[in-house]
Every structure is written in C-alpha cells, then in structure tokens.
Design an enzyme around this catalytic site. Structure first.
Site, mmCIF file in Angstrom:
data_model
loop_
_atom_site.group_PDB
_atom_site.id
_atom_site.type_symbol
_atom_site.label_atom_id
_atom_site.label_comp_id
_atom_site.label_asym_id
_atom_site.label_seq_id
_atom_site.Cartn_x
_atom_site.Cartn_y
_atom_site.Cartn_z
ATOM 1 C CG PHE A 72 -2.073 0.970 1.106
ATOM 2 C CD1 PHE A 72 -3.185 0.700 0.316
ATOM 3 C CD2 PHE A 72 -2.031 2.168 1.800
ATOM 4 C CE1 PHE A 72 -4.225 1.615 0.214
ATOM 5 C CE2 PHE A 72 -3.064 3.087 1.713
ATOM 6 C CZ PHE A 72 -4.162 2.807 0.916
ATOM 7 C CG HIS A 132 -6.289 -6.470 3.598
ATOM 8 N ND1 HIS A 132 -6.343 -5.196 4.108
ATOM 9 C CD2 HIS A 132 -4.981 -6.731 3.367
ATOM 10 C CE1 HIS A 132 -5.117 -4.709 4.183
ATOM 11 N NE2 HIS A 132 -4.273 -5.625 3.741
ATOM 12 N NE ARG A 186 1.639 -15.512 -11.644
ATOM 13 C CZ ARG A 186 1.189 -16.762 -11.625
ATOM 14 N NH1 ARG A 186 1.682 -17.634 -10.755
ATOM 15 N NH2 ARG A 186 0.267 -17.170 -12.470
ATOM 16 C CB ILE A 229 -0.539 -13.646 -1.040
ATOM 17 C CG1 ILE A 229 0.851 -13.530 -1.704
ATOM 18 C CG2 ILE A 229 -1.075 -15.076 -1.141
ATOM 19 C CD1 ILE A 229 1.959 -14.261 -0.978
ATOM 20 C CB THR A 244 -10.490 -10.512 4.917
ATOM 21 O OG1 THR A 244 -9.178 -10.007 4.617
ATOM 22 C CG2 THR A 244 -10.454 -11.347 6.198
ATOM 23 C CG PHE A 258 2.169 -2.908 -11.438
ATOM 24 C CD1 PHE A 258 1.943 -1.994 -10.428
ATOM 25 C CD2 PHE A 258 1.501 -4.122 -11.391
ATOM 26 C CE1 PHE A 258 1.067 -2.274 -9.387
ATOM 27 C CE2 PHE A 258 0.629 -4.416 -10.362
ATOM 28 C CZ PHE A 258 0.412 -3.491 -9.355
ATOM 29 C CB ALA A 260 4.337 -10.477 -2.924
#
EC number: 2.5.1.78
Length: 155
Positions: free
Chosen positions: A58, A89, A128, A83, A87, A114, A81
C-alpha cells in the site's frame, strides 16, 4: 513511410529507483534480486540503482511519487506481493496499489514498471518470483529499460 519508435534493452546511463515492499519478503526479495540482475545484465551501473524499502504494498505509490518528484530517476520499478487471504483486504490493497502506481507514472511522466504480484496463493507468488513462471522482478526491470529508451527516442 511510417516512422517507428522502439526502446532498446540498454540500461547504460540510466538511473533507476526501485520501491520494494518488505511484507511477504520471502517473495519480494526474490523479485528485487531479479530486477537488479536484469538492470546490471543490461548495462546499468549498480551505483545508479537506488532501493527504497516500504512496509507494505500500500505504501509503494507514495514512495514512488516521492522518487518521481525528485527528478533524480529515469524510471522506477514497483515490487511487492499481495496474496489473497480469506478477507476482502486483498481486493482493496491490490486495486489501490495498481491505481496509485499508474497515477504516479501518468502525472509525473516518469515510467514506472509494475512488478507487484497479486496472486491467489503463496504457490502462485513463488512461481512468479523465480521458479516456474520466471521472475516478474526481472521482467519489470526489462520493461522499464525499454520504456526509458522508447520515450527518449520519441523526444
């Protein structure tokens, strides 16, 4: 005859900022290694690669904005990352990080690649970050090298 613009894969002389999330560091450190490897392989000077570590995904857009506003960087690579858990979130964070990074790039004119993984499982993230699906950090670095050179050729 049309004129084509394309970016070369040559990072010589490029100053690159990398913003990397510490959250899920077992993944993000691999992405960072991949990005630095790609930059160096394509001619970047390690002294011209600056890395900002942020607590979580964030926080990536704000740090990228600060780097872009400094005028010191030809481009920025965003690495993280996110994941999916049980929830919502995941949806909020991945959406806002994506929008935030895109907004910073468009507003500043500084290319931002990105390399933030948004996966449904830890296994997908691991794939990845240097196993089955390649290293998305490496790919993000290659993308930013080419984009910097493309924009220079347009100017």
């Amino acid at each position: 005859m049309p004129r084509y613009f394309e970016g070369k894969l040559d990072a010589k002389g490029q100053k690159i900022g990398i913003v990397v999330s510490r959250f899920n560091s077992f993944i993000t450190e691999r992405l960072l290694e991949g990005a630095v490897d790609a930059l160096v392989r394509h001619g970047a000077d390690e002294q011209e690669i600056h890395i900002a570590r942020v607590p979580g995904a964030f926080e990536i857009p704000l740090a990228a904005k600060k780097m872009a506003a400094s005028g010191a960087y030809d481009a920025i690579i965003a690495l993280g990352a996110v994941i999916r858990g049980s929830t919502p979130h995941f949806d909020y964070v991945s959406s806002e990080v994506t929008k935030g990074v895109a907004a910073v790039s468009l507003e500043s004119g500084v290319p931002i690649s990105f390399g933030v993984l948004t996966t449904d499982s830890i296994e997908q993230a691991v794939e990845r970050a240097g196993t089955k699906a390649g290293n998305k950090g490496f790919e993000a670095a290659v993308t930013v090298i080419e984009t910097v050179n493309l924009l220079r050729s347009i100017n």
